[in-house]
Design a protein around this motif. Structure first.
Motif, PDB file in Angstrom:
ATOM      1  N   GLY A  15      11.177  -3.821  -1.176  1.00  9.32           N
ATOM      2  CA  GLY A  15      10.204  -4.920  -1.190  1.00  9.32           C
ATOM      3  C   GLY A  15      10.803  -6.084  -1.956  1.00  9.32           C
ATOM      4  N   CYS A  16      11.289  -7.094  -1.226  1.00  8.99           N
ATOM      5  CA  CYS A  16      12.006  -8.213  -1.859  1.00  8.99           C
ATOM      6  C   CYS A  16      11.180  -9.487  -1.774  1.00  8.99           C
ATOM      7  N   ALA A  18       7.762 -11.926  -3.607  1.00  8.69           N
ATOM      8  CA  ALA A  18       7.579 -12.812  -4.762  1.00  8.69           C
ATOM      9  C   ALA A  18       7.776 -12.090  -6.100  1.00  8.69           C
ATOM     10  N   ALA A  45      14.267 -11.514   3.925  1.00  9.53           N
ATOM     11  CA  ALA A  45      13.844 -11.527   2.515  1.00  9.53           C
ATOM     12  C   ALA A  45      14.864 -10.779   1.657  1.00  9.53           C
ATOM     13  N   ALA A  80       6.889  -3.363  -2.776  1.00  2.29           N
ATOM     14  CA  ALA A  80       6.338  -3.875  -1.511  1.00  2.29           C
ATOM     15  C   ALA A  80       4.825  -4.038  -1.647  1.00  2.29           C
ATOM     16  N   PRO A  82       0.827  -3.181  -1.391  1.00  2.00           N
ATOM     17  CA  PRO A  82       0.191  -1.912  -1.767  1.00  2.00           C
ATOM     18  C   PRO A  82       0.169  -0.870  -0.645  1.00  2.00           C
ATOM     19  N   ALA A  84       2.251  -0.117   1.434  1.00  2.00           N
ATOM     20  CA  ALA A  84       3.550   0.532   1.657  1.00  2.00           C
ATOM     21  C   ALA A  84       3.996   1.380   0.460  1.00  2.00           C
ATOM     22  N   ILE A  88       7.054   4.438   0.608  1.00  2.00           N
ATOM     23  CA  ILE A  88       8.293   4.156  -0.148  1.00  2.00           C
ATOM     24  C   ILE A  88       8.496   5.221  -1.229  1.00  2.00           C
ATOM     25  N   LYS A 103       1.925  -2.298  -9.518  1.00  2.00           N
ATOM     26  CA  LYS A 103       0.534  -1.934  -9.324  1.00  2.00           C
ATOM     27  C   LYS A 103       0.071  -2.513  -7.998  1.00  2.00           C
ATOM     28  N   PRO A 104      -1.000  -2.014  -7.379  1.00  2.00           N
ATOM     29  CA  PRO A 104      -1.672  -0.773  -7.710  1.00  2.00           C
ATOM     30  C   PRO A 104      -0.819   0.411  -7.274  1.00  2.00           C
ATOM     31  N   ASN A 131       1.639  -4.682 -16.659  1.00  2.00           N
ATOM     32  CA  ASN A 131       2.199  -5.655 -17.599  1.00  2.00           C
ATOM     33  C   ASN A 131       1.165  -6.229 -18.556  1.00  2.00           C
ATOM     34  N   ARG A 132      -0.124  -6.170 -18.179  1.00  2.00           N
ATOM     35  CA  ARG A 132      -1.137  -6.810 -19.023  1.00  2.00           C
ATOM     36  C   ARG A 132      -1.513  -5.968 -20.247  1.00  2.00           C
ATOM     37  N   PHE A 169      -1.062 -11.374   1.938  1.00  2.00           N
ATOM     38  CA  PHE A 169      -1.838 -10.143   2.129  1.00  2.00           C
ATOM     39  C   PHE A 169      -3.176 -10.148   1.409  1.00  2.00           C
ATOM     40  N   HIS A 301       5.998  -8.297 -17.993  1.00  2.00           N
ATOM     41  CA  HIS A 301       6.825  -7.392 -17.192  1.00  2.00           C
ATOM     42  C   HIS A 301       7.966  -6.789 -18.009  1.00  2.00           C
TER      43      HIS A 301
HETATM   44  N1  LIG Z   1       2.059  -6.964 -11.986  1.00  2.00           N
HETATM   45  C1  LIG Z   1       1.697  -8.155 -11.578  1.00  2.00           C
HETATM   46  O1  LIG Z   1       1.250  -9.010 -12.349  1.00  2.00           O
HETATM   47  C2  LIG Z   1       1.829  -8.486 -10.127  1.00  2.00           C
HETATM   48  C3  LIG Z   1       1.773  -9.815  -9.691  1.00  2.00           C
HETATM   49  C4  LIG Z   1       1.935 -10.061  -8.330  1.00  2.00           C
HETATM   50  C5  LIG Z   1       2.099  -8.999  -7.431  1.00  2.00           C
HETATM   51  N2  LIG Z   1       2.107  -7.715  -7.908  1.00  2.00           N
HETATM   52  C6  LIG Z   1       2.253  -6.585  -6.996  1.00  2.00           C
HETATM   53  O2  LIG Z   1       3.562  -6.575  -6.491  1.00  2.00           O
HETATM   54  C7  LIG Z   1       3.542  -6.043  -5.160  1.00  2.00           C
HETATM   55  C8  LIG Z   1       4.230  -7.051  -4.235  1.00  2.00           C
HETATM   56  O3  LIG Z   1       3.543  -8.276  -4.300  1.00  2.00           O
HETATM   57  P1  LIG Z   1       4.266  -9.644  -3.894  1.00  2.00           P
HETATM   58  O4  LIG Z   1       3.388 -10.721  -4.425  1.00  2.00           O
HETATM   59  O5  LIG Z   1       5.703  -9.598  -4.254  1.00  2.00           O
HETATM   60  O6  LIG Z   1       4.097  -9.569  -2.307  1.00  2.00           O
HETATM   61  P2  LIG Z   1       4.980 -10.312  -1.197  1.00  2.00           P
HETATM   62  O7  LIG Z   1       4.162 -10.318   0.018  1.00  2.00           O
HETATM   63  O8  LIG Z   1       5.538 -11.594  -1.728  1.00  2.00           O
HETATM   64  O9  LIG Z   1       6.238  -9.329  -1.013  1.00  2.00           O
HETATM   65  C9  LIG Z   1       6.109  -8.029  -0.495  1.00  2.00           C
HETATM   66  C10 LIG Z   1       7.376  -7.719   0.283  1.00  2.00           C
HETATM   67  O10 LIG Z   1       7.304  -6.341   0.684  1.00  2.00           O
HETATM   68  C11 LIG Z   1       7.848  -6.265   1.993  1.00  2.00           C
HETATM   69  N3  LIG Z   1       7.416  -5.027   2.629  1.00  2.00           N
HETATM   70  C12 LIG Z   1       6.217  -4.730   3.193  1.00  2.00           C
HETATM   71  N4  LIG Z   1       6.207  -3.457   3.618  1.00  2.00           N
HETATM   72  C13 LIG Z   1       7.412  -2.936   3.318  1.00  2.00           C
HETATM   73  C14 LIG Z   1       7.992  -1.655   3.484  1.00  2.00           C
HETATM   74  N5  LIG Z   1       7.342  -0.646   4.073  1.00  2.00           N
HETATM   75  N6  LIG Z   1       9.268  -1.468   3.054  1.00  2.00           N
HETATM   76  C15 LIG Z   1       9.952  -2.482   2.465  1.00  2.00           C
HETATM   77  N7  LIG Z   1       9.440  -3.703   2.269  1.00  2.00           N
HETATM   78  C16 LIG Z   1       8.177  -3.936   2.686  1.00  2.00           C
HETATM   79  C17 LIG Z   1       7.361  -7.538   2.685  1.00  2.00           C
HETATM   80  O11 LIG Z   1       8.149  -7.831   3.829  1.00  2.00           O
HETATM   81  C18 LIG Z   1       7.542  -8.553   1.558  1.00  2.00           C
HETATM   82  O12 LIG Z   1       8.815  -9.162   1.571  1.00  2.00           O
HETATM   83  C19 LIG Z   1       2.084  -5.758  -4.816  1.00  2.00           C
HETATM   84  O13 LIG Z   1       1.786  -4.410  -5.047  1.00  2.00           O
HETATM   85  C20 LIG Z   1       1.329  -6.644  -5.788  1.00  2.00           C
HETATM   86  O14 LIG Z   1       0.052  -6.152  -6.105  1.00  2.00           O
HETATM   87  C21 LIG Z   1       2.007  -7.453  -9.215  1.00  2.00           C
END
Ligand SMILES: NC(=O)c1ccc[n+]([C@@H]2O[C@H](COP(=O)([O-])OP(=O)(O)OC[C@H]3O[C@@H](n4cnc5c(N)ncnc54)[C@H](O)[C@@H]3O)[C@@H](O)[C@H]2O)c1
Length: 348
Positions: A15-16, A18, A45, A80, A82, A84, A88, A103-104, A131-132, A169, A301
């Motif tokens: 999962g690459c 944000a 990505a 990735a 949630p 997925a 994974i 998380k989650p 992280n919180r 999402f 983090h």
């Molecule tokens: N801890 C925090 O404060 C915080 C903040 C933001 C996001 N998150 C969590 O991080 C996770 C990702 O969020 P994000 O904002 O990076 O989402 P995002 O949509 O920017 O990135 C998710 C990536 O996962 C990829 N993906 C989807 N299914 C996949 C699979 N089966 N195998 C490989 N890659 C796959 C997508 O193509 C996408 O590039 C989520 O669980 C989100 O809840 C946590």
């Protein structure tokens, strides 16, 4: 005790998107970590990430199992979406890898249980980003809730009102606030009280003006295992007068009240030493108490990753070990069920 992987840890990022940047930067800053693979269903990505961080030797692909085999990985960062997380994690465990994930923990409690079981069966470390919990003020807030400053806590309240425009999402999920965000706040409540949820009554709704498809607001009341009540009011489509991402907190105990706005350091108003409720007259005499500032770890983090990696390398469960973190997810799932059924729900 989970098996301790060799160092350097050979990490595949699954999962690459944000969130992955913070994890990659963390690993690159540690001499005992190597990023050996980057996986994303969207190959562009993964390639962007390889280019951004000049990971020229990393194997890039869409098929996690193949990349794990090609790289002889020992650890998977599960970053990735949630939905997925389960597939994974199960692929990683089947390949003998530890998993640290975002998380989650999972999209459902059954998925979470399957993942926890798979990690346990193979004796592999599995923990989750919360992280919180890793912030100076929340550590102080927990101290004044636990050290008797306000007596025995009987009530904890969190208000969370923000209006972020994410796109992606979250805009399409059924319960974006409860599943994607309130997991943080419920986990913080467990951390602050040192207690788990026992039951919950919750209403979820999507207020006028919301830009989410699912319910972006919720009000929930939990009974906790220490006998206290935890009240949560939240919205992810609140325009104006917003709280911090940490929420605005109030804890009432048998000797006083502690406040934390999620930004500055917490403080409390309590009965002076030696006084009992009512001994000061109609309204009690009160003294202001500043929360101690003793946390020396890193925040956010980095703080949680320090804990998870240290736990991994010392063979102990992390504070945010999957099996413990399941109790935060259980609060989320029970709140969603309560909202859907209109009943008070016991927390599994
Ligand atoms: N801890 C925090 O404060 C915080 C903040 C933001 C996001 N998150 C969590 O991080 C996770 C990702 O969020 P994000 O904002 O990076 O989402 P995002 O949509 O920017 O990135 C998710 C990536 O996962 C990829 N993906 C989807 N299914 C996949 C699979 N089966 N195998 C490989 N890659 C796959 C997508 O193509 C996408 O590039 C989520 O669980 C989100 O809840 C946590």
């Amino acid at each position: 005790m989970p098996a301790i992987p060799e160092t350097p840890l050979r990490i595949v990022v699954a999962g690459c998107g944000a969130m992955a940047g913070a994890w990659v930067e963390y690993a690159l800053a540690r001499p005992d970590c190597r990023i050996v693979g980057l996986v994303d269903l969207d190959l562009a990505a993964a390639n962007r990430m390889a280019e951004k961080y000049q990971l020229t030797d990393a194997v890039v692909g869409r098929d996690l199992a193949a990349v794990l085999e090609a790289t002889r990985a020992s650890l998977v960062f599960n970053l990735a979406i949630p939905a997925a997380h389960r597939s994974i994690a199960l692929t990683a465990f089947a390949a003998g890898c530890a998993v640290l994930g975002e998380k989650p923990l999972a999209s459902t409690l059954d998925e979470a249980d399957e993942m926890i079981r798979a990690a346990r069966e193979r004796n592999l470390p599995f923990s989750v980003m919360q992280n919180r919990r890793y912030l100076r003020p929340i550590r102080s807030f927990r101290t004044i809730l636990g050290d008797g400053t306000i007596g025995t806590p009987g009530y904890l309240g969190a208000d969370f009102f923000l209006g972020p425009h994410f796109g992606g999402f979250r805009d399409l999920m059924d319960s974006p606030l409860l599943l994607d965000m309130a997991i943080h706040t419920f986990d913080q409540a467990r951390f602050l009280l040192g207690a788990d949820g026992v039951s919950v009554s919750c209403q979820e709704f999507n207020p006028p003006g919301s830009w989410y498809r699912g319910a972006a607001s919720a009000v929930a009341l939990f009974e906790m295992s220490d006998g206290s009540l935890f009240s949560y009011r939240g919205s992810w489509c609140a325009i104006g007068c917003q709280t911090s991402w940490e929420s605005d907190w109030r804890a009432c105990g048998s000797r006083g009240t502690a406040m934390w706005d999620g930004r500055s350091m917490p403080w409390a108003e309590t009965l002076p030493p030696g006084e009992t409720p009512g001994s000061g007259g109609f309204f009690d005499n009160l003294v202001r108490v500043e929360a101690p500032d003793a946390w020396t770890g890193r925040e956010g983090h980095e703080g949680c990753l320090d804990e998870m990696v240290d736990a991994l390398l010392s063979g102990r469960p992390a504070e945010t070990d999957g099996a413990a973190n399941r109790n935060s997810l259980a609060m989320v799932m029970a709140a969603i069920e309560s909202a859907r059924t209109g009943t008070r729900v016991a927390i599994r």
